[in-house]
Design an enzyme around this catalytic site. Structure first.
Site, PDB file in Angstrom:
ATOM      1  N   THR A 244       0.834  -1.193   0.000  1.00  0.00           N
ATOM      2  CA  THR A 244       0.000   0.000   0.000  1.00  0.00           C
ATOM      3  C   THR A 244       0.869   1.243   0.000  1.00  0.00           C
ATOM      4  O   THR A 244       1.829   1.339   0.760  1.00  0.00           O
ATOM      5  CB  THR A 244      -0.919  -0.009   1.246  1.00  0.00           C
ATOM      6  OG1 THR A 244      -1.789  -1.128   1.126  1.00  0.00           O
ATOM      7  CG2 THR A 244      -1.733   1.272   1.355  1.00  0.00           C
ATOM      8  N   CYS A 330      36.128   5.232  15.410  1.00  0.00           N
ATOM      9  CA  CYS A 330      35.455   5.374  16.693  1.00  0.00           C
ATOM     10  C   CYS A 330      34.008   5.826  16.545  1.00  0.00           C
ATOM     11  O   CYS A 330      33.270   5.859  17.513  1.00  0.00           O
ATOM     12  CB  CYS A 330      36.212   6.352  17.573  1.00  0.00           C
ATOM     13  SG  CYS A 330      37.677   5.593  18.255  1.00  0.00           S
TER      14      CYS A 330
END
Lengths: 408, 128
Positions: A244, A330
């Site tokens: 949909t 990091c």
């Protein structure tokens, strides 16, 4: 006028919603709730009309026909649908795909998946600016090549590929050409005809629209491109993507494309002026700084800089009022630095110290000044803390040292 | 990365930043990590004749938690004997700073840096 903090300069990650786009969407989040596939009442008709209007708006921005637009949940889905769809539909013709190491994971991981399923993939290494040239692609073509997939603009560096040249080559060799244009659409002019594109992915949330909606352009003629269905169901989107339709999201994407088209001519130079001011402020006040990406063939809003001897995550903590990204390990879950910078030959220690500023519609020159001021100060402070900067000043050759590591 | 208050504090106000004379016989220097891995810690200790650490300095190239772990390590070694300092465990550092699991390696580096500094001091002074 003082700038309002925090400042958002991570527009290649996602953009804020433009209030005009939200306004266009609101009716479809409230009263106009119809299912665009409901063919027998006014609720459905209104939803369908809104979707078709959006389809027209998307098509106009990229010079396509509305019939060639397939709405999806975003660029990741579009990339999956394009690449898997072609690999499956053209299996009899060949199994070879050409791509580039700097692609988004949505492309790279899809290619890796296909490798496990009988495809062969050439991952081309770009030059130091991040570009893969037409010649390089030509050399990689085999008689089994069915698809070239190459991003229009890189999300980390902003480097642009020579899409039109590669498109001509693909056409000459009768190879389907897909481009993930998520970062390019709305920032630079896109013309699927002039660029020779057969398939192209785009996303609303990089264009000041909502998250969770995007589109795939699928060439309808000259010749028509076939893709194998990846989402089975009710046969929505001409059978190419069932489910949909996300009417409010699609309306938002359409409005986002309309606004981008309307404003690109003056927005593009405004962004590049701000970006260039930021770049020169940094370059003039700091040494040991390197720009990553193509110096000219680059998105107007993107600036990727490596600051030697400092680490990106620490830099971002220092400039916490300016939201940016880093190629540092990091900042990733994988503990490896940016695969894009790595592919371009940027040494890992410089990738760890890279910061990406990506400007957007709501940034001001005052904000760019503030960001420059603070990044320069932060780099200075962190270098005072850096044993590498100390060694560099003492004239120690870093490459001569036997480092005690790695620990990862 | 969202960090706890202690990482933020050590990052914003790092303790004992600087350098000691690495050629001095009472100074031990430990450098661990590697630039291509994104973290290099340099930790230095100054040791008196009794074997007690009277001063410590650090410089760190790395993320916020690497800087915080180094800063904390210098605080912890000061006033301890080299033997006591050698017993500092990375787990204690990680716990004190509430490091997220993905950042535990920063505390490992801090422990390694302490050990490397002690080893350097010992070798300079013929202790081992």
């Amino acid at each position: 006028m003082p700038v309002k903090l925090p400042i958002y300069m991570d527009n290649n990650a996602t953009t804020p919603i433009d209030p005009r786009i939200l306004e266009a969407m609101m009716p479809y989040l409230t009263g106009e709730f119809g299912n665009a596939a409901s063919k027998h009442h006014v609720f459905g008709w209104r939803a369908e009309e809104a979707v078709e209007n959006a389809r027209q708006q998307v098509a106009e921005l990229i010079h396509a026909s509305p019939k060639e637009i397939v709405f999806t949940s975003g660029a990741t889905e579009s990339d999956n649908l394009a690449i898997k769809g072609v690999a499956e539909a053209y299996r009899e013709r060949g199994n070879h795909i050409i791509t580039c190491l700097t692609e988004h994971k949505a492309v790279l991981d899809t290619c890796k998946y296909l490798e496990k399923n009988g495809c062969e993939v050439a991952y081309l290494t770009p030059d130091s600016t991040g570009q893969v040239g037409p010649q390089q692609i030509e050399q990689a073509i085999t008689d089994k090549t069915i698809l070239i997939t190459l991003m229009a603009a890189n999300n980390e560096t902003g480097t642009l590929h020579q899409i039109a040249e590669i498109g001509r080559l693909a056409k000459q060799r009768d190879i389907i050409f897909h481009s993930d244009a998520t970062q390019a659409v709305g920032k630079i002019p896109i013309d699927v005809e002039a660029m020779g594109l057969d398939l192209m992915s785009l996303s609303a949330h990089k264009l000041y629209g909502p998250k969770g909606v995007g589109a795939l352009y699928v060439r309808g003629r000259g010749p028509r491109v076939r893709i194998a269905i990846q989402m089975h169901g009710g046969g929505h989107e001409r059978g190419m993507r069932s489910g949909t339709l996300n009417v409010p999201g699609i309306v938002g994407l359409g409005e986002a494309c309309r606004l981008a088209q309307q404003e690109m001519d003056h927005e593009s130079p405004r962004l590049s002026a701000m970006r260039d001011a930021l770049q020169s402020a940094i370059m003039s006040r700091l040494d040991h700084v390197q720009i990553n990406g193509h110096p000219i063939q680059r998105l107007p809003n993107t600036l990727n800089v490596s600051f030697e001897y400092v680490e990106g995550e620490a830099l971002m903590m220092k400039i916490k009022d300016v939201a940016v990204s880093s190629g540092s390990a990091c900042t990733s879950a994988s503990l490896t630095p940016s695969h894009v910078l790595h592919a371009m030959g940027v040494p890992d220690e410089l990738a760890h110290g890279s910061i990406r500023f990506s400007l957007g519609r709501f940034n001001t020159p005052q904000e760019a000044d503030y960001a420059a001021e603070h990044i320069v100060q932060a780099v200075g402070e962190l270098r005072e803390l850096s044993p590498l900067y100390e060694m560099a000043k003492e004239g120690v050759d870093m490459k001569s040292i036997k480092w005690r590591g790695p620990v990862h | 990365m969202k960090y706890g208050d202690k990482v933020i504090d050590h990052f914003a106000n790092p303790r004992n930043v600087g350098a000691l004379d690495k050629s001095a016989s009472d100074v031990g220097t430990g450098i661990v990590g590697a630039p291509e891995c994104g973290d290099v810690l340099k930790l230095q200790i100054q040791v008196d004749t009794e074997g007690r650490i009277v001063d410590a300095k650090f410089k760190t190239f790395g993320c916020g938690s690497a800087i915080a772990a180094s800063s904390l390590a210098t605080e912890w070694v000061k006033g301890r004997t080299v033997d006591q300092a050698g017993e500092i465990k990375n787990t204690a550092i990680a716990q004190e700073l509430s490091l997220p699991p993905i950042k535990v390696h920063c505390s490992v580096l801090a422990e390694d840096a302490i050990k490397a500094a002690i080893a350097d001091w010992k070798s300079k002074n013929g202790k081992e």
